[in-house]
Scaffold this motif. Structure first.
Motif, PDB file in Angstrom:
ATOM      1  N   ALA A 101       0.924  -0.730   0.027  1.00  0.00           N
ATOM      2  CA  ALA A 101       0.046  -0.263  -0.293  1.00  0.00           C
ATOM      3  C   ALA A 101       0.886   1.389  -0.052  1.00  0.00           C
ATOM      4  CB  ALA A 101      -1.219   0.214   1.336  1.00  0.00           C
ATOM      5  N   ALA A 102       2.083   1.570   0.534  1.00  0.00           N
ATOM      6  CA  ALA A 102       2.786   1.977   0.535  1.00  0.00           C
ATOM      7  C   ALA A 102       3.096   2.717  -1.277  1.00  0.00           C
ATOM      8  CB  ALA A 102       4.298   1.431   1.825  1.00  0.00           C
ATOM      9  N   ALA A 103       3.900   1.087  -1.341  1.00  0.00           N
ATOM     10  CA  ALA A 103       4.329   2.119  -2.684  1.00  0.00           C
ATOM     11  C   ALA A 103       4.022   1.744  -3.866  1.00  0.00           C
ATOM     12  CB  ALA A 103       5.012   0.525  -2.971  1.00  0.00           C
ATOM     13  N   ASP A 104       2.234   1.656  -3.627  1.00  0.00           N
ATOM     14  CA  ASP A 104       1.468   1.617  -4.952  1.00  0.00           C
ATOM     15  C   ASP A 104       0.138   2.566  -3.400  1.00  0.00           C
ATOM     16  OD1 ASP A 104      -0.706   2.062  -6.748  1.00  0.00           O
ATOM     17  OD2 ASP A 104      -0.310  -0.107  -6.759  1.00  0.00           O
ATOM     18  N   PRO A 105      -0.405   3.496  -3.781  1.00  0.00           N
ATOM     19  CA  PRO A 105      -1.241   3.751  -2.844  1.00  0.00           C
ATOM     20  C   PRO A 105      -2.582   3.746  -3.255  1.00  0.00           C
ATOM     21  CG  PRO A 105       0.372   5.301  -2.662  1.00  0.00           C
ATOM     22  CD  PRO A 105       0.920   4.610  -3.653  1.00  0.00           C
ATOM     23  N   ALA A 106      -2.716   3.826  -4.500  1.00  0.00           N
ATOM     24  CA  ALA A 106      -3.803   3.228  -5.926  1.00  0.00           C
ATOM     25  C   ALA A 106      -4.695   1.386  -4.998  1.00  0.00           C
ATOM     26  CB  ALA A 106      -3.886   3.338  -6.753  1.00  0.00           C
ATOM     27  N   SER A 107      -3.563   0.956  -4.602  1.00  0.00           N
ATOM     28  CA  SER A 107      -4.015  -0.364  -4.400  1.00  0.00           C
ATOM     29  C   SER A 107      -4.803  -0.866  -3.016  1.00  0.00           C
ATOM     30  CB  SER A 107      -2.687  -0.694  -4.799  1.00  0.00           C
ATOM     31  OG  SER A 107      -1.569  -0.738  -3.172  1.00  0.00           O
ATOM     32  N   GLU A 108      -4.215   0.590  -1.656  1.00  0.00           N
ATOM     33  CA  GLU A 108      -4.324   0.663  -0.898  1.00  0.00           C
ATOM     34  C   GLU A 108      -6.474  -0.210  -0.184  1.00  0.00           C
ATOM     35  OE1 GLU A 108      -4.042   2.782   3.113  1.00  0.00           O
ATOM     36  OE2 GLU A 108      -5.369   3.412   1.270  1.00  0.00           O
ATOM     37  N   MET A 109      -6.983   0.524  -1.237  1.00  0.00           N
ATOM     38  CA  MET A 109      -8.850  -0.068  -0.898  1.00  0.00           C
ATOM     39  C   MET A 109      -8.969  -1.216  -1.704  1.00  0.00           C
ATOM     40  SD  MET A 109     -11.259   1.929  -0.069  1.00  0.00           S
ATOM     41  CE  MET A 109     -11.696   3.349  -1.349  1.00  0.00           C
ATOM     42  N   SER A 110      -8.655  -1.773  -2.271  1.00  0.00           N
ATOM     43  CA  SER A 110      -8.913  -3.433  -2.981  1.00  0.00           C
ATOM     44  C   SER A 110      -8.051  -4.311  -2.242  1.00  0.00           C
ATOM     45  CB  SER A 110      -8.421  -3.652  -4.692  1.00  0.00           C
ATOM     46  OG  SER A 110      -6.654  -3.485  -4.940  1.00  0.00           O
ATOM     47  N   LEU A 111      -6.399  -4.056  -1.123  1.00  0.00           N
ATOM     48  CA  LEU A 111      -5.641  -4.686  -0.477  1.00  0.00           C
ATOM     49  C   LEU A 111      -6.889  -4.803   0.897  1.00  0.00           C
ATOM     50  CD1 LEU A 111      -2.297  -3.468  -0.685  1.00  0.00           C
ATOM     51  CD2 LEU A 111      -3.269  -5.682  -1.467  1.00  0.00           C
ATOM     52  N   ARG A 229       0.655   1.614  13.549  1.00  0.00           N
ATOM     53  CA  ARG A 229       1.323   1.497  12.004  1.00  0.00           C
ATOM     54  C   ARG A 229       1.626   2.401  11.649  1.00  0.00           C
ATOM     55  NH1 ARG A 229       0.721  -1.987  15.229  1.00  0.00           N
ATOM     56  NH2 ARG A 229       2.516  -3.392  16.675  1.00  0.00           N
ATOM     57  N   ARG A 230       0.885   2.969  10.711  1.00  0.00           N
ATOM     58  CA  ARG A 230       0.370   4.082   9.499  1.00  0.00           C
ATOM     59  C   ARG A 230      -0.593   4.358   9.768  1.00  0.00           C
ATOM     60  NH1 ARG A 230      -2.095   1.743   4.970  1.00  0.00           N
ATOM     61  NH2 ARG A 230      -0.901   2.557   3.371  1.00  0.00           N
ATOM     62  N   ASP A 231      -0.738   5.251   8.870  1.00  0.00           N
ATOM     63  CA  ASP A 231      -2.252   6.015   8.087  1.00  0.00           C
ATOM     64  C   ASP A 231      -2.966   5.074   7.503  1.00  0.00           C
ATOM     65  OD1 ASP A 231      -1.549   7.932  10.486  1.00  0.00           O
ATOM     66  OD2 ASP A 231      -0.274   8.806   8.756  1.00  0.00           O
ATOM     67  N   VAL A 232      -4.132   4.996   7.599  1.00  0.00           N
ATOM     68  CA  VAL A 232      -5.108   3.886   6.018  1.00  0.00           C
ATOM     69  C   VAL A 232      -5.766   5.112   6.221  1.00  0.00           C
ATOM     70  CG1 VAL A 232      -6.830   2.480   5.852  1.00  0.00           C
ATOM     71  CG2 VAL A 232      -5.052   1.984   7.428  1.00  0.00           C
ATOM     72  N   SER A 233      -5.853   5.793   4.968  1.00  0.00           N
ATOM     73  CA  SER A 233      -6.823   6.845   4.534  1.00  0.00           C
ATOM     74  C   SER A 233      -8.059   7.451   5.141  1.00  0.00           C
ATOM     75  CB  SER A 233      -7.170   7.250   2.937  1.00  0.00           C
ATOM     76  OG  SER A 233      -7.704   5.992   2.276  1.00  0.00           O
ATOM     77  N   ALA A 234      -9.200   8.790   5.348  1.00  0.00           N
ATOM     78  CA  ALA A 234     -10.635   8.311   5.931  1.00  0.00           C
ATOM     79  C   ALA A 234     -11.226   7.876   4.346  1.00  0.00           C
ATOM     80  CB  ALA A 234     -10.570   9.541   5.879  1.00  0.00           C
ATOM     81  N   GLU A 235     -10.990   8.044   3.546  1.00  0.00           N
ATOM     82  CA  GLU A 235     -11.695   7.106   2.668  1.00  0.00           C
ATOM     83  C   GLU A 235     -11.816   5.452   2.485  1.00  0.00           C
ATOM     84  OE1 GLU A 235     -12.275   7.190  -2.407  1.00  0.00           O
ATOM     85  OE2 GLU A 235     -10.346   7.878  -1.772  1.00  0.00           O
ATOM     86  N   VAL A 236     -10.587   4.901   2.863  1.00  0.00           N
ATOM     87  CA  VAL A 236     -11.240   4.090   2.434  1.00  0.00           C
ATOM     88  C   VAL A 236     -11.176   3.190   3.629  1.00  0.00           C
ATOM     89  CG1 VAL A 236      -8.955   1.721   3.095  1.00  0.00           C
ATOM     90  CG2 VAL A 236      -8.493   3.129   1.489  1.00  0.00           C
TER      91      VAL A 236
END
Length: 337
Positions: A101-111, A229-236
């Motif tokens: 998710a850090a390397a590709d923020p666009a993948s965060e939602m699906s992950l 340990r990490r910030d998860v976007s408000a949208e996610v």
């Protein structure tokens, strides 16, 4: 550590992995550690869980078998020495969700959506017998770790926990004390791996689940998206809560209260754990995560279900400012258990 190395080498010699290349893979807040072994084209992971330190490798084996039995991807067991606390387990690779998710923020939602689907799948199956089942007061008492260690580290005194435990017990009893499901407890992006060759919920590899117990449906969701340990976007975060509620057909308002109460309980306990890891364990790196956890705590305490607890926390717990964290760091490894 030298003794553990000798014991682990004997274990590996006995099972035919003694000549394998060995490199440190990971360690965590516990005394448990992992080494990756390479033998030709084969790889495996050695788990070292010293006996008597709180992590029972036999529990890991039992829970792993349950998880794989319902179609989830826990590591397969290859060999074991439960007496000395060693397991040789399947190597699920390096695809930690936190890194991806850090390397590709666009993948965060699906992950994260697939990770939530794992929770929904897990909770649709009956939990194994014999898991611990704590009362609302037990959960509240566990959260009082923040007074015993964080408040103590920050102020030099341990506040009386009576009103704190009562207020949190009441909130948990009213909003988050219903039918139990199996919870994995440390369900977050550094304990989850993407397995691209698998499908559906089996695409997520699971780690660090040996302390699984019975709990509330929202607990592991909190662990996942209110990550220390990490910030998860408000949208996610918002999308995952909505997805969970819709798939489980929950009342959004009722779940929202439960989610806030569980989130507050978890954040409070984590503040205490992080302080203790510094004071007793000599691990100051966790202090840098405190402001994030404090932010989670504040967001949860803003819910009307926690009005009574909110005032108590504001009175007893100082914000983990840089000055407070420096004060705690100055006490690193200077306190006994």
């Amino acid at each position: 550590m030298h003794e553990r190395r000798i014991l682990s080498q004997r274990f590996l010699d006995d099972i035919g992995w003694g000549a394998a290349d060995r490199c440190f893979l990971a360690g965590d807040a516990s005394d448990r550690s992992y080494d990756r072994l390479t033998r030709g084209r084969e790889t495996a992971v050695l788990m070292d869980a010293p006996p008597g330190k709180g992590d029972d490798p036999a529990a890991f084996v039992e829970i792993a078998q349950h998880l794989t039995g319902i179609g989830l991807s826990a590591p397969r067991l290859l060999a074991q020495d439960l007496t000395h606390g060693f397991l040789l387990i399947e190597d699920l690779g390096d695809g930690l969700l936190a890194r991806l998710a850090a390397a590709d923020p666009a993948s965060e939602m699906s992950l994260y959506r697939t990770s939530v689907d794992v929770l929904i799948h897990l909770q649709s199956h009956e939990a194994p017998k014999g898991l611990a089942d704590l009362s609302a007061k037990d959960w509240a008492t566990a959260a009082a770790f923040c007074l015993d260690w964080y408040a103590f580290a920050a102020t030099g005194t341990r506040p009386d926990s009576t009103h704190f435990i009562r207020a949190l017990s009441e909130a948990l009893g009213k909003h988050a004390d219903g039918q139990r499901v199996m919870i994995l407890r440390d369900y977050h992006a550094e304990n989850l791996l993407l397995l691209p060759d698998r499908t559906g919920v089996s695409r997520i590899g699971l780690l660090d689940f040996q302390l699984a117990q019975l709990g509330q449906p929202g607990y592991d969701l909190v662990s996942l998206i209110q990550d220390a340990r990490r910030d998860v976007s408000a949208e996610v975060q918002a999308s995952m809560v909505t997805h969970f509620v819709e798939e489980k057909r929950l009342n959004p308002d009722t779940f929202g209260a439960a989610y806030a109460v569980l989130g507050a309980q978890r954040a409070l306990r984590i503040l205490g754990i992080f302080a203790r890891l510094c004071l007793v364990g000599g691990k100051p790196s966790y202090l840098e995560m405190m402001p994030r956890v404090w932010g989670h705590l504040g967001a949860n305490l803003a819910h009307p279900a926690l009005e009574n607890l909110r005032g108590i926390c504001h009175e007893l717990l100082p914000e983990p400012t840089a000055e407070i964290r420096d004060r705690i760091a100055a006490q690193c490894a200077k306190h006994s258990h």
